[in-house]
Every structure is written in C-alpha cells, then in structure tokens.
Scaffold this motif. Structure first.
Motif: not given
Length: 86
Positions: A76-82
């Motif tokens: 699975l691919r996730f994009r993380l936004y901080l």
C-alpha cells in the motif's frame, strides 16, 4: 482519525463530524507499506527540524492511494502531510 473530502451539502450523523480544514503549508513524503508509516513520520519530522521548519499543532494527514482490500499491506502507498511553518 480518518479524513474525507465531502461536498458542502453533506450533513453529519451518528459519530461522524464534518469539519472545515484550514489548509496551510505541509512537508510531504510517501510511505510504501503500513510498516513504513511510523518510520516515515519520524523521518519527515527530523527532516523538517533539521531545516529549521516548525511543526504546527494541527493533525497531520495520511492519503491512501489504494483500497485496503485490493493489495497486501506491504504494497500500500500512503502520502504523509506534516503541517509546518517556516
């Protein structure tokens, strides 16, 4: 906490809330596989701190690119936004 983009006509019900999200500036990276999410969050926070960015006191976001049932967890691919300020 899960976030979804909804239209203005969507009304909350049960334990579901509809909130306005303020937006802002984010540092962003991808994580591949559920076992990489926590280490990538830590790496992203270090990257920001090493470059003088300040982490904002609002929730970070995880964008999911696949439906969980369609792939094994390690694919699975996730994009993380901080959220940050500079």
């Amino acid at each position: 906490t899960a976030w979804l983009t909804v239209g203005n006509d969507v009304m909350p019900s049960g334990n579901i809330e509809v909130k306005q999200f303020p937006g802002g500036t984010f540092a962003v990276t991808d994580a591949f596989g559920t076992d990489r999410i926590a280490p990538q969050w830590a790496a992203l926070a270090r990257w920001c701190q090493d470059r003088g960015y300040h982490i904002v006191d609002q929730p970070g976001l995880e964008e999911h690119f696949e439906i969980l049932e369609d792939r094994p967890l390690h694919e699975l691919r996730f994009r993380l936004y901080l959220p940050i300020t500079g």
